[in-house]
Design an enzyme around this catalytic site. Structure first.
Site, PDB file in Angstrom:
ATOM      1  N   ASP A 100       5.761  10.855 -12.466  1.00 25.48           N
ATOM      2  CA  ASP A 100       6.660  10.344 -13.496  1.00 25.48           C
ATOM      3  C   ASP A 100       6.211   9.025 -14.112  1.00 25.48           C
ATOM      4  O   ASP A 100       6.133   8.882 -15.323  1.00 25.48           O
ATOM      5  CB  ASP A 100       8.065  10.168 -12.926  1.00 25.48           C
ATOM      6  CG  ASP A 100       9.010   9.527 -13.917  1.00 25.48           C
ATOM      7  OD1 ASP A 100       9.161  10.078 -15.028  1.00 25.48           O
ATOM      8  OD2 ASP A 100       9.576   8.468 -13.598  1.00 25.48           O
ATOM      9  N   ASP A 110       5.260   5.983  -9.816  1.00 23.45           N
ATOM     10  CA  ASP A 110       5.595   6.686  -8.579  1.00 23.45           C
ATOM     11  C   ASP A 110       4.997   8.083  -8.648  1.00 23.45           C
ATOM     12  O   ASP A 110       4.204   8.387  -9.537  1.00 23.45           O
ATOM     13  CB  ASP A 110       7.112   6.730  -8.395  1.00 23.45           C
ATOM     14  CG  ASP A 110       7.815   7.414  -9.568  1.00 23.45           C
ATOM     15  OD1 ASP A 110       7.138   7.679 -10.595  1.00 23.45           O
ATOM     16  OD2 ASP A 110       9.023   7.680  -9.487  1.00 23.45           O
ATOM     17  N   TYR A 167      17.214   9.696 -13.161  1.00 15.58           N
ATOM     18  CA  TYR A 167      17.270  10.296 -14.495  1.00 15.58           C
ATOM     19  C   TYR A 167      18.557  11.109 -14.621  1.00 15.58           C
ATOM     20  O   TYR A 167      18.522  12.326 -14.830  1.00 15.58           O
ATOM     21  CB  TYR A 167      16.033  11.157 -14.756  1.00 15.58           C
ATOM     22  CG  TYR A 167      14.782  10.338 -14.970  1.00 15.58           C
ATOM     23  CD1 TYR A 167      14.534   9.723 -16.191  1.00 15.58           C
ATOM     24  CD2 TYR A 167      13.880  10.141 -13.934  1.00 15.58           C
ATOM     25  CE1 TYR A 167      13.398   8.951 -16.390  1.00 15.58           C
ATOM     26  CE2 TYR A 167      12.742   9.367 -14.116  1.00 15.58           C
ATOM     27  CZ  TYR A 167      12.509   8.771 -15.343  1.00 15.58           C
ATOM     28  OH  TYR A 167      11.394   7.998 -15.532  1.00 15.58           O
ATOM     29  N   GLU A 215       6.746  -1.939 -16.178  1.00 15.80           N
ATOM     30  CA  GLU A 215       6.834  -0.524 -15.810  1.00 15.80           C
ATOM     31  C   GLU A 215       6.056   0.299 -16.834  1.00 15.80           C
ATOM     32  O   GLU A 215       5.938  -0.065 -18.009  1.00 15.80           O
ATOM     33  CB  GLU A 215       8.308  -0.096 -15.812  1.00 15.80           C
ATOM     34  CG  GLU A 215       8.535   1.372 -15.490  1.00 15.80           C
ATOM     35  CD  GLU A 215       8.362   1.698 -14.028  1.00 15.80           C
ATOM     36  OE1 GLU A 215       7.183   1.871 -13.636  1.00 15.80           O
ATOM     37  OE2 GLU A 215       9.360   1.776 -13.303  1.00 15.80           O
TER      38      GLU A 215
END
Length: 736
Positions: A81, A84, A231, A447
């Site tokens: 994703d 990770d 999510y 991120e």
């Protein structure tokens, strides 16, 4: 690392105020071709499963090869994703749809930039996976991996040790959001593959239709539980149903799907306390309304859809009434602290697509075009720093990404610098005051994720269409291999007739990371003084105190010179670069000569070099060589020689008259395995114990036939594998 400076095509300075936000912008054009190609290669670093031999990097390896085994299916493939390793199908499928949309809009840009094969490969990597996840019409596996367990470990995907459960939805436990989004992904993919692979396009479309029916029939997310907190579908599932139906209409031209898309209007989100359809947010993995409005506006030319998409884009640019999105001091439209650039660049893509449509007025088109270009340039460095990793002179160095970081102790703080460059990843971006922290622990600023790049790829394709730029020829992420193995030794105690040692074998592999249960090492000693004292090698005792490890007695290396070694054998013990207690093994043993003083002397031992002052803390030593499966991977041996064969050396057999030039592992195929082996040999990482085997290797690898293996041979072989013409008969049967 060779940094590529952005190519300045236009350097004139605009002093006019930009209408859409009132800021001042320098009209600097960046190398949009380079930025586009790098934004695409990012997805190659996200791949899970068995990687292809023609991959363009040397630091990612196979991972998740048992995905789906717990449910009796092959669910390998797809993308990890973000930083990770969970495979969340909702944001993944959204990303696939966005990439396919970009190809649908800008195919010529991909063809002209040479990036079409790469973007299609990226899309197909996921669509193949979605098809695996859909074993029957009303069953869909929407996630692989437990996010809690996954996020608790900061290691590389190649050496994951945790279980990776698969989660499904079905008619009893439905998940309309993720199922409908996957239908959209496969429907959009069917369009772009139709010309080149009509059979595959038909397969994608068939699955898309079944998935849409499944999602529309159930209209519930009751079974979509495993991704909660990561999510969750805050917008509900009607936006995904609309989005999927629109793409299915474009793929089939079947009025049924257009009617379906329009029928969901009563369920579309409204602004709080109002009948006005929602316009204050962004097109993203959770909310597909705004992209749906754009598609429906172009399909129907209905003013209702035009008003809705324009209200949304106006809120992002000139404002709606007295309301407008927040702008940073330097002019970036800023929606939220988590992935600010993700939202801005995706909206800019929508703005550019809509502005290119003839149904958009010229005045609005200019506003939207200006907004799109400003946003793209902000992301690429117009304010002094790039937010696209590997692009420009000043780009993010420490993105929040486990694989790129390459920590063999599974610690976010070590090493301080990443071991790999995550080319093309768009980081989260700045705060509302334009401040930015380039640090791995700053999740908001640094991120990266599949959906972060989903819109910027399309935006950069649009920029390339209009402003050009030159992709880097034969661009890849093949890196110089750093240190991957190490041995440390320490003296626990020593005396006139013994030495007590601790030897630590370390696996720091990162090109790619790999586990091994076949590591070993050799501690070399010179027992000349013992022989002179009348002792035999068998009189010298070796004892170990480390459970599970095999430590041998003295074995001969060079009897004539009284050189022997102790073999430390970790066979059966899994040593992998994934934790402070996992990447290394400490082995304690004692070498002891009997009968007292004068029978033992450490100072002449090959492996004792440098240990005089090591004490119990230990030092790194290259004089205790390390092996993986019998192949030396670290350190040096006495005299640089190979292990002598205990039996008489046979007469060498005549080499074959013909060899396939470049096939260094003699498997009949020339690919990246051959280039990797040659590179490792040149760097003295790969060694041979059998002289005849080494001679055959050299013969096959000596591309220019000069008797020396060096970077000339490596470069020629790599060019051949990459299908670049070479001046040597690589791949042909030649006499040597």
């Amino acid at each position: 690392m060779k940094k590529i400076a952005a190519v300045v095509l236009i350097a004139s300075i605009l002093s006019t105020l930009l209408i859409f936000h009132g800021g001042v912008s320098a009209a600097k054009d960046f190398n949009y071709g380079e930025a586009l190609q790098k934004s695409i290669i990012f997805y190659e670093f996200q791949r899970s499963g068995k990687l292809p031999e023609d991959k363009r990097d040397n630091w990612r390896g196979d991972s998740g090869l048992q995905d789906g085994a717990d449910v009796g299916l092959d669910l390998t493939g797809g993308w990890h994703d973000a930083g990770d390793h969970v495979k969340f199908n909702l944001p993944m499928a959204y990303t696939t749809t966005m990439l396919a949309w970009s190809v649908y809009e800008s195919k010529d840009a991909y063809v002209n930039s040479g990036q079409l094969p790469y973007i299609l490969d990226a899309i197909k990597w996921t669509t193949d996976y979605y098809i695996k996840c859909h074993p029957s019409p009303n069953v869909y596996y929407y996630q692989v991996g437990d996010p809690q367990k996954d996020h608790a470990w900061w290691g590389s995907p190649e050496v994951m040790q945790m279980e990776r459960p698969a989660y499904k939805v079905d008619t009893s436990n439905p998940g309309s959001t993720v199922v409908a989004e996957t239908a959209a992904a496969l429907a959009s993919a069917s369009i772009i593959f139709k010309d080149t692979d009509p059979a595959y396009a038909a397969t994608c479309l068939s699955h898309a239709k079944d998935l849409f029916t499944f999602a529309d029939t159930t209209r519930s997310d009751a079974g979509y539980k495993a991704a909660e907190g990561f999510y969750s579908s805050h917008s509900g599932f009607y936006d995904e149903l609309t989005w999927a139906a629109a793409w299915l209409y474009l793929a089939t031209e079947d009025q049924y799907y257009l009617d379906k898309a329009e029928s969901y209007e009563p369920h579309w989100e409204r602004e709080l306390g109002s009948d006005t359809i929602k316009y204050r947010w962004a097109h993203c993995w959770d909310n597909k309304l705004f992209g749906s409005f754009l598609l429906l506006a172009r399909i129907t030319n209905d003013s209702f859809y035009k008003e809705n998409i324009e209200r949304h884009l106006d809120w992002w640019t000139v404002g709606v009434g007295s309301e407008r999105i927040t702008y940073t001091p330097k002019g970036l439209a800023w929606l939220d602290g988590w992935g600010s650039l993700r939202y801005a660049t995706t909206t800019a893509f929508l703005a550019e697509v809509y502005a290119d449509w003839s149904g958009c007025s010229s005045s609005k088109a200019k506003t939207y075009h200006d907004f799109a270009k400003f946003t793209a340039d902000y992301a690429l460095g117009s304010t002094g720093r790039s937010f696209l990793v590997g692009f420009g002179d000043k780009y993010p160095q420490r993105p929040h990404h486990r694989a790129a970081h390459g920590s063999y102790i599974a610690d976010m703080d070590y090493p301080e610098q990443h071991r790999h460059i995550l080319y093309g990843a768009l980081v989260g971006g700045p705060r509302s005051d334009d401040s930015y922290v380039d640090h791995i622990i700053d999740f908001q600023s640094n991120e990266v994720a599949n959906d972060y790049n989903a819109g910027v790829v399309g935006l950069l394709a649009k920029m390339y269409e209009k402003y050009g730029g030159n992709p880097i020829p034969n661009f890849n992420a093949i890196e110089e291999v750093g240190q991957e193995y190490e041995v440390e030794a320490a003296i626990v105690a020593s005396g006139i007739s013994f030495i007590n040692l601790r030897v630590t074998l370390m696996n720091k592999t990162a090109w790619p990371p790999r586990a091994s249960d076949k590591l070993s090492a050799k501690y070399f000693v010179d027992i000349s003084e013992s022989i002179s004292a009348g002792l035999a090698p068998d009189d010298i005792r070796v004892s170990a105190s480390t459970p599970g490890v095999k430590v041998s007695g003295l074995k001969p290396w060079d009897k004539d010179k009284n050189i022997y070694y102790v073999e430390i054998d970790l066979t059966g013990i899994n040593v992998f670069p994934g934790g402070i207690n996992d990447y290394k093994r400490d082995v304690y043993f004692i070498i002891e000569a009997p009968y007292g003083e004068g029978n033992w002397d450490n100072s002449n031992d090959f492996s004792y070099k440098g240990l005089e002052k090591a004490g119990m803390n230990g030092i790194s030593t290259e004089y205790v060589p390390m092996y993986d499966g019998g192949v030396r991977v670290y350190g040096i041996e006495p005299g640089g020689s190979t292990i002598p064969t205990p039996t008489p050396t046979p007469t060498p057999t005549k080499k074959p008259d013909l060899i396939k030039l470049g096939d260094v592992n003699f498997d009949g195929i020339i690919n990246s395995v051959d280039t990797s082996m040659l590179g490792r040999y040149i760097l003295e990482i790969l060694t041979f114990q059998d002289p005849e085997a080494e001679e055959s290797f050299i013969t096959a690898a000596d591309i220019n036939d000069d008797g020396i293996l060096n970077t000339v041979d490596y470069s020629a072989l790599k060019r051949y594998v990459l299908e670049i013409p070479v001046d040597f008969p690589v791949g042909e049967m030649v006499e040597r």
